[in-house]
Design an enzyme around this catalytic site. Sequence first.
Site, PDB file in Angstrom:
ATOM      1  N   ARG A 130      -2.162  -8.457  -1.464  1.00  0.00           N
ATOM      2  CA  ARG A 130      -3.596  -9.114  -2.157  1.00  0.00           C
ATOM      3  C   ARG A 130      -3.749  -9.224  -3.410  1.00  0.00           C
ATOM      4  NH1 ARG A 130      -7.873  -6.462   1.465  1.00  0.00           N
ATOM      5  NH2 ARG A 130      -6.578  -4.885   1.053  1.00  0.00           N
TER       6      ARG A 130
ATOM      7  N   GLU B  53       1.499  -4.795  22.966  1.00  0.00           N
ATOM      8  CA  GLU B  53       2.047  -3.404  23.713  1.00  0.00           C
ATOM      9  C   GLU B  53       1.627  -2.908  24.714  1.00  0.00           C
ATOM     10  OE1 GLU B  53       2.160  -0.541  20.177  1.00  0.00           O
ATOM     11  OE2 GLU B  53       3.142  -2.136  18.868  1.00  0.00           O
TER      12      GLU B  53
ATOM     13  N   HIS C  70       7.238   1.720  19.233  1.00  0.00           N
ATOM     14  CA  HIS C  70       6.115   2.255  18.068  1.00  0.00           C
ATOM     15  C   HIS C  70       6.317   3.810  17.766  1.00  0.00           C
ATOM     16  CE1 HIS C  70       1.611   1.411  17.100  1.00  0.00           C
ATOM     17  NE2 HIS C  70       2.312   2.380  16.175  1.00  0.00           N
TER      18      HIS C  70
ATOM     19  N   THR D 198       7.147  -2.531  11.046  1.00  0.00           N
ATOM     20  CA  THR D 198       6.701  -1.439  11.568  1.00  0.00           C
ATOM     21  C   THR D 198       5.045  -1.091  11.399  1.00  0.00           C
ATOM     22  OG1 THR D 198       7.240  -0.354   9.631  1.00  0.00           O
ATOM     23  CG2 THR D 198       8.838  -0.022  11.122  1.00  0.00           C
TER      24      THR D 198
ATOM     25  N   ARG E 223       2.096  -3.797  12.503  1.00  0.00           N
ATOM     26  CA  ARG E 223       1.352  -4.181  13.653  1.00  0.00           C
ATOM     27  C   ARG E 223       1.843  -5.422  14.345  1.00  0.00           C
ATOM     28  NH1 ARG E 223      -0.112   0.099  13.927  1.00  0.00           N
ATOM     29  NH2 ARG E 223      -2.094   1.195  14.433  1.00  0.00           N
TER      30      ARG E 223
ATOM     31  N   GLY F 219       0.871  -1.108  -0.232  1.00  0.00           N
ATOM     32  CA  GLY F 219      -0.079  -0.008  -0.040  1.00  0.00           C
ATOM     33  C   GLY F 219       1.035   1.282   0.035  1.00  0.00           C
ATOM     34  N   ARG F 220       0.277   2.265   0.509  1.00  0.00           N
ATOM     35  CA  ARG F 220       1.276   3.514   0.520  1.00  0.00           C
ATOM     36  C   ARG F 220       2.441   3.443   1.294  1.00  0.00           C
ATOM     37  NH1 ARG F 220      -3.844   4.686   2.439  1.00  0.00           N
ATOM     38  NH2 ARG F 220      -5.285   5.872   1.416  1.00  0.00           N
ATOM     39  N   ILE F 221       2.650   2.776   2.345  1.00  0.00           N
ATOM     40  CA  ILE F 221       3.662   2.969   3.158  1.00  0.00           C
ATOM     41  C   ILE F 221       4.841   1.754   2.376  1.00  0.00           C
ATOM     42  CG2 ILE F 221       4.785   2.299   5.452  1.00  0.00           C
ATOM     43  CD1 ILE F 221       2.189   3.196   6.799  1.00  0.00           C
TER      44      ILE F 221
ATOM     45  N   GLY G  62       7.181   4.776  14.808  1.00  0.00           N
ATOM     46  CA  GLY G  62       7.169   4.660  13.002  1.00  0.00           C
ATOM     47  C   GLY G  62       6.564   6.203  12.600  1.00  0.00           C
TER      48      GLY G  62
HETATM   49  C1  8YV Z   1       0.016   5.981  15.356  1.00  0.00           C
HETATM   50  C2  8YV Z   1       0.126   3.852  13.763  1.00  0.00           C
HETATM   51  O1  8YV Z   1       1.220   6.583  16.215  1.00  0.00           O
HETATM   52  O2  8YV Z   1      -1.246   5.415  12.757  1.00  0.00           O
HETATM   53  C3  8YV Z   1      -1.150   4.422  13.143  1.00  0.00           C
HETATM   54  O3  8YV Z   1      -1.719   3.311  12.667  1.00  0.00           O
HETATM   55  O4  8YV Z   1       0.661   2.895  13.855  1.00  0.00           O
HETATM   56  C4  8YV Z   1       0.711   4.750  14.592  1.00  0.00           C
HETATM   57  O5  8YV Z   1       1.900   5.314  14.008  1.00  0.00           O
HETATM   58  C5  8YV Z   1      -1.011   5.577  16.271  1.00  0.00           C
HETATM   59  O6  8YV Z   1      -1.728   4.708  15.475  1.00  0.00           O
HETATM   60  C6  8YV Z   1      -1.797   6.637  16.758  1.00  0.00           C
HETATM   61  O7  8YV Z   1      -3.149   6.338  16.843  1.00  0.00           O
END
Ligand code: 8YV
Length: 328
Positions: free
Chosen positions: A181, A272, A290, A241, A243, A159-161, A292
Amino acid sequence: MAPKKPLVFVTRKLPDAIETRMMELFDARLNIDDRPLTKSELIEAVKTADVLVPTVTDRIDAAILSHAAPSLRLIANFGAGVDHIDLASARERGITVTNTPDVLTEDTADMTMALILAIPRRLAEGERLVRAGRWQGWSPSFLLGHRIWGKRLGIIGMGRIGQAVARRAKGFGLSVHYHNRKRLYPELEQELDATYWESLDQMLARMDVISIHCPHTPATYHLLSARRLKLMQPHSYLVNTARGEVVDEAALTRMLQKREIAGAGLDVFEHEPAINPKLLEMENVVLLPHLGSATIEGRVDMGEKVLINIKTHIDGHNPPDRVLANLL
Ligand code: 8YV
């Protein structure tokens, strides 16, 4: 008389500029102390709020939503991932859910790249050694890692990331492979110079570095199961990075202990903020809390998105970042 402003309940401390605007626009209830809310506090929040603004640290499950007042029409999540929200329950209750995509893509890709570089080059190990006063000077055989240039990177979730990581990786001389997918459009695949693997199992067995960028959904829970992790080569590295739940953390820990894979860079964990204590003892892992998307600019942009989603919804329009609508 001015119409009553909607009650917007924000569960965690957000950037000052965002909170100020929240106060101007809405009847905003803020969490200045930034203490994570308890279950009963969340229940109280959904009983009174018109809009709830949660983050990844709030579990908005069916039990919590069963207490929601009919006035709760929008959950405007501060964050891209929405696996902490029971989307089906929200949908049943007619509650719209929005998130904050796009604005954390580049920051998360940067942090991913940092981990991709840090593990093979033993960056954290070296830093720990210097701080501990154990550096005795340069030597040709000291703390040798592995070259990044010319290796194969396998991206799970393009996806984007995932795409932003692919663009960076190319600059570091990695060849980019991916499993998704859906296969990307040929033009995009060509632009990213990325090789598609329909079979995740086959890709895992042939990569030097694996990086995870898919969301956590029921379909991706433990996608990297003990069986799949075993397909990775002993010299390979895993970066996550996305979940923690996408990886069987206990199985990964066992494999790292036995050196069945060479190392891991983890920014997210299954439970976490708890981390498997065995991981803390290992040299061949880099463990981040966490981080990212943790940039000031990113947090402000995320807050702006939340404001826009709430405002458009309240004004009777479809908010731009609707999650359920995108999934249907
Ligand atoms: C956020 C993240 O900091 O946006 C997401 O999905 O995993 C994190 O980078 C966090 O979710 C903020 O709610």
